[in-house]
Write a protein that holds these residues in place. Structure first.
Motif, PDB file in Angstrom:
ATOM      1  N   SER A 116      79.375  70.071  24.470  1.00  0.00           N
ATOM      2  CA  SER A 116      78.423  69.290  25.283  1.00  0.00           C
ATOM      3  C   SER A 116      77.011  69.846  25.162  1.00  0.00           C
ATOM      4  O   SER A 116      76.814  70.990  24.733  1.00  0.00           O
ATOM      5  CB  SER A 116      78.844  69.345  26.761  1.00  0.00           C
ATOM      6  OG  SER A 116      78.711  70.674  27.233  1.00  0.00           O
ATOM      7  N   GLY A 117      76.057  69.034  25.622  1.00  0.00           N
ATOM      8  CA  GLY A 117      74.670  69.477  25.675  1.00  0.00           C
ATOM      9  C   GLY A 117      74.505  70.598  26.687  1.00  0.00           C
ATOM     10  O   GLY A 117      73.737  71.545  26.479  1.00  0.00           O
ATOM     11  N   THR A 118      75.222  70.498  27.782  1.00  0.00           N
ATOM     12  CA  THR A 118      75.160  71.544  28.806  1.00  0.00           C
ATOM     13  C   THR A 118      75.588  72.876  28.205  1.00  0.00           C
ATOM     14  O   THR A 118      74.928  73.911  28.407  1.00  0.00           O
ATOM     15  CB  THR A 118      76.080  71.166  30.001  1.00  0.00           C
ATOM     16  OG1 THR A 118      75.628  69.926  30.524  1.00  0.00           O
ATOM     17  CG2 THR A 118      76.059  72.224  31.079  1.00  0.00           C
ATOM     18  N   ASN A 121      72.840  74.213  25.861  1.00  0.00           N
ATOM     19  CA  ASN A 121      71.686  74.760  26.599  1.00  0.00           C
ATOM     20  C   ASN A 121      72.022  76.100  27.248  1.00  0.00           C
ATOM     21  O   ASN A 121      71.250  77.060  27.180  1.00  0.00           O
ATOM     22  CB  ASN A 121      71.260  73.783  27.710  1.00  0.00           C
ATOM     23  CG  ASN A 121      70.467  72.615  27.170  1.00  0.00           C
ATOM     24  OD1 ASN A 121      69.789  72.724  26.145  1.00  0.00           O
ATOM     25  ND2 ASN A 121      70.539  71.487  27.854  1.00  0.00           N
ATOM     26  N   GLU A 148      72.665  71.021  35.610  1.00  0.00           N
ATOM     27  CA  GLU A 148      73.706  71.810  34.942  1.00  0.00           C
ATOM     28  C   GLU A 148      74.416  72.726  35.936  1.00  0.00           C
ATOM     29  O   GLU A 148      74.790  73.866  35.624  1.00  0.00           O
ATOM     30  CB  GLU A 148      73.119  72.534  33.707  1.00  0.00           C
ATOM     31  CG  GLU A 148      72.649  71.475  32.701  1.00  0.00           C
ATOM     32  CD  GLU A 148      72.212  71.939  31.330  1.00  0.00           C
ATOM     33  OE1 GLU A 148      72.294  73.142  31.029  1.00  0.00           O
ATOM     34  OE2 GLU A 148      71.776  71.062  30.556  1.00  0.00           O
ATOM     35  N   GLU A 197      61.814  70.173  27.316  1.00  0.00           N
ATOM     36  CA  GLU A 197      62.787  69.092  27.085  1.00  0.00           C
ATOM     37  C   GLU A 197      62.053  67.909  26.453  1.00  0.00           C
ATOM     38  O   GLU A 197      60.995  67.506  26.939  1.00  0.00           O
ATOM     39  CB  GLU A 197      63.406  68.687  28.432  1.00  0.00           C
ATOM     40  CG  GLU A 197      64.535  67.692  28.316  1.00  0.00           C
ATOM     41  CD  GLU A 197      65.224  67.462  29.669  1.00  0.00           C
ATOM     42  OE1 GLU A 197      65.548  68.446  30.381  1.00  0.00           O
ATOM     43  OE2 GLU A 197      65.414  66.290  30.022  1.00  0.00           O
ATOM     44  N   ASP A 227      65.468  71.751  24.952  1.00  0.00           N
ATOM     45  CA  ASP A 227      66.589  70.851  25.211  1.00  0.00           C
ATOM     46  C   ASP A 227      66.232  69.560  24.486  1.00  0.00           C
ATOM     47  O   ASP A 227      65.471  68.729  24.975  1.00  0.00           O
ATOM     48  CB  ASP A 227      66.765  70.620  26.718  1.00  0.00           C
ATOM     49  CG  ASP A 227      67.897  69.631  27.017  1.00  0.00           C
ATOM     50  OD1 ASP A 227      68.361  68.959  26.077  1.00  0.00           O
ATOM     51  OD2 ASP A 227      68.298  69.535  28.188  1.00  0.00           O
ATOM     52  N   ARG A 230      67.701  64.481  23.277  1.00  0.00           N
ATOM     53  CA  ARG A 230      67.169  63.224  22.717  1.00  0.00           C
ATOM     54  C   ARG A 230      65.934  63.472  21.851  1.00  0.00           C
ATOM     55  O   ARG A 230      65.051  62.623  21.787  1.00  0.00           O
ATOM     56  CB  ARG A 230      66.870  62.235  23.850  1.00  0.00           C
ATOM     57  CG  ARG A 230      68.108  61.801  24.595  1.00  0.00           C
ATOM     58  CD  ARG A 230      67.843  60.766  25.658  1.00  0.00           C
ATOM     59  NE  ARG A 230      69.063  60.435  26.381  1.00  0.00           N
ATOM     60  CZ  ARG A 230      69.549  61.161  27.381  1.00  0.00           C
ATOM     61  NH1 ARG A 230      68.917  62.237  27.810  1.00  0.00           N
ATOM     62  NH2 ARG A 230      70.682  60.802  27.968  1.00  0.00           N
ATOM     63  N   LYS A 258      74.683  61.140  22.873  1.00  0.00           N
ATOM     64  CA  LYS A 258      73.781  60.317  23.700  1.00  0.00           C
ATOM     65  C   LYS A 258      73.311  59.143  22.835  1.00  0.00           C
ATOM     66  O   LYS A 258      74.130  58.365  22.411  1.00  0.00           O
ATOM     67  CB  LYS A 258      72.626  61.170  24.221  1.00  0.00           C
ATOM     68  CG  LYS A 258      73.102  62.504  24.785  1.00  0.00           C
ATOM     69  CD  LYS A 258      72.835  62.715  26.200  1.00  0.00           C
ATOM     70  CE  LYS A 258      73.768  63.650  26.897  1.00  0.00           C
ATOM     71  NZ  LYS A 258      74.340  64.775  26.208  1.00  0.00           N
TER      72      LYS A 258
HETATM   73  C1  LIG Z   1      68.247  65.949  28.495  1.00  0.00           C
HETATM   74  C2  LIG Z   1      69.697  66.312  28.615  1.00  0.00           C
HETATM   75  N1  LIG Z   1      70.082  67.538  28.256  1.00  0.00           N
HETATM   76  C3  LIG Z   1      71.359  67.923  28.334  1.00  0.00           C
HETATM   77  C4  LIG Z   1      72.329  67.062  28.779  1.00  0.00           C
HETATM   78  C5  LIG Z   1      73.740  67.548  28.910  1.00  0.00           C
HETATM   79  O1  LIG Z   1      74.594  66.912  28.040  1.00  0.00           O
HETATM   80  P1  LIG Z   1      76.163  66.859  28.329  1.00  0.00           P
HETATM   81  O2  LIG Z   1      76.380  65.734  29.282  1.00  0.00           O
HETATM   82  O3  LIG Z   1      76.751  66.604  26.978  1.00  0.00           O
HETATM   83  O4  LIG Z   1      76.555  68.158  28.888  1.00  0.00           O
HETATM   84  C6  LIG Z   1      71.978  65.764  29.167  1.00  0.00           C
HETATM   85  C7  LIG Z   1      72.996  64.830  29.648  1.00  0.00           C
HETATM   86  O5  LIG Z   1      72.776  63.692  29.922  1.00  0.00           O
HETATM   87  C8  LIG Z   1      70.614  65.387  29.083  1.00  0.00           C
HETATM   88  O6  LIG Z   1      70.217  64.166  29.460  1.00  0.00           O
END
Ligand SMILES: Cc1ncc(COP(=O)(O)O)c(C=O)c1O
Length: 402
Positions: A116-118, A121, A148, A197, A227, A230, A258
Motif C-alpha cells: 500500500s501507499g501507507t 510512506n 495514516e 505530497e 508522497d 498521484r 489509485k
Molecule cells: C496521497 C495519498 N498517499 C497515500 C495514500 C495511501 O495509500 P493506501 O490506501 O494504498 O495505503 C493515499 C490513499 O488514498 C493517498 O491519497
C-alpha cells in the motif's frame, strides 16, 4: 462471500442451478447489507453487484475515489503470465521487473514494491530517521499526517509539525524554510525530514517550489520525501517527467492502485542503501510478500496502458464536470488541477445526501453526507457519458429545488 466458499459442480441440473442462484443472491444481499456499505449506499437505491467494469451491463460510475477502479481483462491476462517466484527470497522476476521499471522512470537506483501507499510512506519515514528527538515538516492536509492512523508516532516516534499553506493550495519555500528546526536546544526536536505530497487533493505542487525547498533541505542535511501516490497525475498534466521530480527527493512513494487503476500496490524508490533498509523494515512490518508477481505484472500493465494519456483525459473530464456543475450554481471550492473536484452545494440549497440519492438512481455513486461539501474523483473508468449524466442530474435537482 468473505468467509464461505462457493463450489460449482461440473454439471448441474436445472433445479440445482436454481438453488445455486438463490444461494448466490443470498450471499450478495448479505454482503451489501453490512454496515460499511450501508454508510455509502443511499437506502433508496440498491446498487447492482458490478462496479466500474466496462464489460458489465450494469455499470456503476463511482466518483468516490480513484482507488475504486476494477482490474481489466488485460490485467488478468498479464497476471496469468506473471512469474511465480518468492519475493521475500528476492526470486520473483515480475516483481523485480516492475521495481526496476519504476526506479528507471523516477531516476532512482532502487525500488521496493509494497502492499500500500501507507506502507511505502511509513517505511520511507522510518528508514530516513535514526532515533528521537526528531521531527518532520509537512502540509497539515498530507496523507502521512492525517490519514495514516498516527503511523509516524507509532513507527518512528517522530514529532510532526503540520503547516497550513497560506495560499490554500500548496506549501511554499518560505513557509517550509521558516519552520525548519536545526537548534540543539533541548526543548526542540530537530527537523530531519521534509515530506511533500504531489498531487495533494488533486492540486499540483510546482516544480520550482520543490526545487527551492530541496535546495535548502540539502544544505541543511534534511531528507526530502515525496508522497507521490498521484505524482503520475502531476507528471501527466505538467508534462514534467517523473525523473525530473525525482531529482529533488531522497525517496518517493508512488501508488499503482489509485489513478493508474492497478488492483493493489505501491512502490518506494530511493538509493540502494535506503531501499535495503526499507526492505528489512518491510519484513518487520509484516509486509514481506511471497508470490507477488501477479500484482506486479498488473501494476506494470497499468502504468504502460494509462500513463500519461488516460490520466490526462481524466483531468479533462474533471474540468468538464466542474464547469457543468458550476453552471448549475454548485460552488467548486478548489481549483481543478487534475482529477479531483471539490464541491459545495450550500448555494443551491441541497445536501450532498440529496444529490447522492438522485445520482444513485442513474448508477452514479458519490460519497454522501448530511452536509453540503464533498469530493468527486474522476478516474479512467468514468466515461464522458457519465460526466454528462452527472451534470444533467445535478441540474435537474437544482431546478426542482428552486
Ligand atoms: C496521497 C495519498 N498517499 C497515500 C495514500 C495511501 O495509500 P493506501 O490506501 O494504498 O495505503 C493515499 C490513499 O488514498 C493517498 O491519497
Amino acid at each position: 462471500m468473505h468467509n464461505e466458499q462457493i463450489f460449482v459442480k461440473p454439471s448441474l441440473t436445472h433445479r440445482e442451478l436454481l438453488s445455486f442462484e438463490k444461494m448466490l443472491l443470498h450471499q450478495i444481499t448479505k454482503f451489501f447489507s453490512n454496515s460499511y456499505f450501508r454508510n455509502y449506499y443511499p437506502s433508496s437505491f440498491t446498487f447492482p453487484v458490478s462496479s466500474n467494469n466496462n464489460n458489465n451491463k450494469n455499470e456503476i460510475f463511482d466518483f468516490r475515489s480513484d482507488t475504486v477502479t476494477t482490474p481489466t481483462e488485460e490485467m488478468f491476462e498479464a497476471m496469468v503470465k506473471a512469474s511465480r517466484g518468492d519475493d521475500v527470497f528476492e526470486d520473483d522476476h515480475s516483481t523485480k521487473e516492475l521495481e526496476a521499471y519504476v526506479a528507471h522512470l523516477t531516476g532512482y537506483k532502487s525500488a521496493l514494491m509494497t502492499v500500500s501507499g501507507t506502507m511505502a510512506n511509513q517505511l520511507a519515514i522510518r528508514s530516513h530517521l535514526l532515533q528521537p528527538p526528531h521531527s518532520i515538516l509537512c502540509d497539515y492536509r498530507s496523507h502521512i499526517y492525517t490519514y495514516e492512523a498516527g503511523g509516524i508516532a507509532y513507527h518512528s516516534q517522530a514529532q510532526v509539525i503540520p503547516l497550513q499553506p497560506k495560499n490554500n493550495i500548496h506549501l511554499t519555500f518560505g513557509e517550509i524554510s521558516s519552520n525548519i528546526i536545526l537548534s540543539d536546544d533541548v526543548h526542540f526536536a530537530p527537523t530531519r525530514v521534509i515530506s511533500l505530497e504531489n498531487t495533494l487533493n488533486g492540486l499540483i505542487l510546482p516544480l520550482s517550489e520543490i526545487k527551492n525547498i530541496s535546495d535548502v533541505a540539502r544544505k541543511k542535511g534534511i531528507k526530502m520525501h515525496l508522497d507521490g501516490a498521484r505524482i503520475w497525475n502531476a507528471s501527466a498534466e505538467t508534462e514534467i517527467a517523473l525523473n525530473s521530480y525525482g531529482e529533488y527527493f531522497d525517496s518517493m512513494s508512488l501508488c499503482f492502485s489509485k489513478s493508474l487503476g492497478a488492483p493493489i500496490g505501491s512502490a518506494l524508490v530511493g538509493n540502494e542503501k535506503f531501499i535495503k533498509k526499507a526492505r528489512h523494515l518491510r519484513k518487520l512490518f509484516g509486509g514481506g510478500w511471497r508470490q507477488s508477481g501477479l500484482l506486479a505484472a498488473a501494476a506494470k500493465l497499468a502504468i504502460e496502458s494509462n500513463f500519461p494519456q488516460k490520466l490526462k483525459e481524466t483531468h479533462e473530464l474533471a474540468r468538464k464536470l466542474s464547469e457543468g456543475l458550476s453552471k448549475h450554481g454548485i460552488i467548486i471550492t478548489d481549483p481543478v488541477h487534475t482529477n479531483m473536484v471539490f464541491i459545495d452545494t450550500a448555494a443551491v440549497n441541497i445536501t450532498i445526501k440529496k444529490l447522492a440519492e438522485s445520482l444513485a438512481l442513474h448508477g452514479i455513486r458519490i460519497f454522501d453526507n448530511d452536509g453540503t461539501i464533498t469530493r468527486l474523483v474522476v478516474h479512467y473508468q468514468i466515461t464522458p457519458q457519465a460526466i454528462a449524466k452527472f451534470v444533467q442530474v445535478a441540474g435537474e435537482i437544482v431546478k426542482k429545488n428552486e
